[in-house]
Design a protein around this motif. Structure first.
Motif, mmCIF file in Angstrom:
data_model
loop_
_atom_site.group_PDB
_atom_site.id
_atom_site.type_symbol
_atom_site.label_atom_id
_atom_site.label_comp_id
_atom_site.label_asym_id
_atom_site.label_seq_id
_atom_site.Cartn_x
_atom_site.Cartn_y
_atom_site.Cartn_z
ATOM 1 N N PHE A 109 0.847 -1.190 0.000
ATOM 2 C CA PHE A 109 0.000 0.000 0.000
ATOM 3 C C PHE A 109 0.879 1.236 0.000
ATOM 4 O O PHE A 109 1.633 1.483 0.943
ATOM 5 N N PHE A 153 0.760 4.819 0.505
ATOM 6 C CA PHE A 153 -0.156 5.800 1.099
ATOM 7 C C PHE A 153 0.318 7.216 0.836
ATOM 8 O O PHE A 153 1.372 7.639 1.303
ATOM 9 N N GLN A 180 -0.343 10.542 1.886
ATOM 10 C CA GLN A 180 -0.991 11.235 2.992
ATOM 11 C C GLN A 180 -1.383 12.666 2.617
ATOM 12 O O GLN A 180 -0.575 13.418 2.084
ATOM 13 N N THR A 188 -8.409 9.444 7.508
ATOM 14 C CA THR A 188 -7.230 8.582 7.533
ATOM 15 C C THR A 188 -7.482 7.356 8.396
ATOM 16 O O THR A 188 -7.113 6.234 8.034
ATOM 17 N N HIS A 205 -7.691 3.341 7.165
ATOM 18 C CA HIS A 205 -6.842 2.297 7.749
ATOM 19 C C HIS A 205 -7.600 1.288 8.598
ATOM 20 O O HIS A 205 -7.138 0.152 8.764
ATOM 21 N N ASN A 236 -3.135 3.603 13.022
ATOM 22 C CA ASN A 236 -3.216 3.254 11.604
ATOM 23 C C ASN A 236 -2.537 1.925 11.282
ATOM 24 O O ASN A 236 -2.740 1.380 10.192
ATOM 25 N N GLN A 249 3.155 -1.363 4.070
ATOM 26 C CA GLN A 249 2.672 -0.011 3.799
ATOM 27 C C GLN A 249 3.860 0.929 3.657
ATOM 28 O O GLN A 249 4.738 0.971 4.510
ATOM 29 N N ASN A 279 4.763 4.826 3.339
ATOM 30 C CA ASN A 279 4.105 6.094 3.647
ATOM 31 C C ASN A 279 4.847 7.276 3.058
ATOM 32 O O ASN A 279 6.043 7.455 3.309
ATOM 33 N N GLU A 289 -6.433 9.484 1.541
ATOM 34 C CA GLU A 289 -7.645 9.309 2.337
ATOM 35 C C GLU A 289 -8.888 9.898 1.682
ATOM 36 O O GLU A 289 -10.006 9.534 2.023
#
Length: 480
Positions: free
Chosen positions: A62, A64, A66, A156, A160, A203, A330, A332, A385
């Motif tokens: 994933f 992500f 943000q 968010t 998650h 998360n 994940q 980030n 998100e």
């Protein structure tokens, strides 16, 4: 009541079995992994389990983003934004509605970037992402996404955990709970450089699931990827032989404590964490060390180049973890400030910086997975998100949050390649066709991994819980 203390005589007596027994037991445990799909927590709660369904993917990566990338500036091309640029039109703004219950007018804001069609599928991609654009024939776009929550924190958390205001297990924890781990020497769920804000550890937390299923954080947002390591994996004060003796003694003492406190899940989790930590000392450092990767592979990820180096290192670590059997990874792209990276309320051109930093690393990951034959059974998920509004916020130079409609993309793991599913309205504000709620996406992700979201439950406080709660429909239209 406190556990009965172990005397020195009892500890020494328990250690009498010797190292030969321990080696044989460890060997037998490895050989039994495939034959015992549902072991007790005392044996190995992370042991691989039989899925509910035939899985299309073995693992998830994933990516992500943000803060909420703007879909109308990246992958959801809307020509009418240019045609009506500057006009005042009525939009049901999520934040304004929450406060005043009134629909107000906002200035239509065209994208500052041009779009171009890529690949045989002809997918339109913003000039922000030329490298990802070259991969579109391997991608599956979901353009009818919508979610709950209008602020970063709630949305968010919802992304998650499937919940806004309750402490629930994260997606990765549910996956690990349902499937176990493919590698007994590494964590089954790893999050690279997570942010401490907008949910923070929740998360990647396990909530009420047993502690074995929590995510392992490697590094943190704001710290260079080159420094992203699992802390305390080595002890420079003791030799390997001395550490081995110390560990074996601890193992025996823990076994005695567990025998006296059967059923104590917290104690079981602590003991399992010690066991995993010991095995990780000899495996995790190598998996996180990218220095032995060929130069041309590092260049593929943008490593060593200004802007792309940090996220490129994260993406390469993700590939190495994926090929080592980590079930859920994940990656980030975020920070620890109150304004997440993609959150351009007043300065939309900053999107160009974040796109540049992530475009080449993401494309490098996709191409590297494909050339190694890993993309077929690895589900790659890119997204934030929520999306952004098609109008200027407060008549300025940025866009506000938009949970009503946005885009994510997928690759590998049994989804259609070169495919686009769903759409937003002509301005990109609301999802109108092929709508996929975040609950639906969670159900679909679990299905691709071989898990039935309605059967993946855990009894807590007298009722069964699941990631999708009482919602969620599997989006089978995207399956290859």
């Amino acid at each position: 009541m406190l556990p009965t203390p172990v005397s020195r005589r009892q500890a020494l007596k328990s250690l009498g079995c010797g190292f030969g027994y321990l080696s044989a037991a460890a060997l037998a445990n490895r050989q039994a992994v495939a034959s015992q799909p549902a072991p007790s927590a005392v044996d190995n709660p992370l042991q691989a389990k039989v899925p509910h369904l035939v899985p299309r993917a073995k693992r998830v990566i994933f990516l992500f983003m943000q803060g909420g990338p703007s879909h109308v500036d990246t992958f959801d091309y809307k020509p009418l934004l240019a045609k009506h640029d500057g006009e005042a039109r009525a939009f049901d703004d999520a934040r304004v509605l929450a406060k005043t219950k009134q629909i107000t007018k906002h200035r239509v804001f065209q994208s500052p970037w041009k779009f171009k069609q890529y690949g045989q599928c002809g997918q339109s991609v913003s000039e922000l992402f030329p490298h990802i654009g070259s991969c579109v024939d391997d991608l599956c776009f979901l353009k009818g996404m919508h979610t709950d929550g209008v602020a970063h924190g709630p949305s968010t958390l919802f992304l998650h955990t499937g919940s806004i205001n309750l402490i629930r297990p994260s997606v990765g924890s549910w996956v690990l709970y349902g499937l176990g781990s493919e590698n007994e020497n590494l964590p089954g769920f790893v999050t690279l450089q997570p942010s401490m804000g907008n949910g923070g550890p929740r998360n990647y937390g396990n909530a009420f699931l047993p502690a074995h299923y929590q995510g392992t954080a490697v590094g943190r947002a704001g710290v260079a990827a080159s420094q992203a390591q699992i802390r305390n994996l080595s002890n420079p004060l003791l030799s390997p032989a001395e550490q081995r003796k110390q560990f074996e003694l601890l193992r025996q003492v823990n076994s005695l404590q567990l025998a006296r406190n059967a059923g104590d899940q917290e104690l079981e989790a602590v003991i399992q964490s010690y066991e995993l930590a010991w095995r990780m000392q000899h495996n995790a450092p190598d998996r996180l060390d990218i220095s032995d990767e060929p130069e041309h592979i590092q260049r593929m990820y943008g490593i060593g180049e200004k802007g792309t180096d940090d996220f490129g290192q994260q993406c390469l670590m993700a590939r190495r973890l994926a090929e080592s059997g980590v079930r859920y990874i994940q990656v980030n792209y975020g920070d620890n400030t109150n304004n997440p990276r993609w959150d351009q309320h007043s300065n939309l051109p900053r999107h160009a910086d974040h796109a540049f930093n992530t475009d080449k690393p993401v494309a490098g990951l996709l191409k590297d997975l494909k050339q190694r034959g890993l993309l077929e059974d690895t589900l790659v998920w890119w997204g934030g998100e929520f999306g952004r509004t098609p109008y200027a916020q407060a008549n300025g130079t940025g866009r506000d949050h938009n949970p009503y409609g946005f885009t994510i993309f997928l690759a590998g793991g049994g989804v259609k390649a070169g495919y686009s599913y769903g759409e937003t309205d002509e301005f990109g504000h609301h999802a109108i066709q092929g709508k996929v709620h975040m609950h639906d996406w969670h159900a679909t992700l679990l299905h691709l991994m071989g898990l039935d979201h309605e059967r993946l439950t855990f009894m807590h406080n007298g009722r069964p819980f699941r990631l999708t709660d009482v919602h969620g429909e599997v989006v089978k239209e995207i399956f290859a």
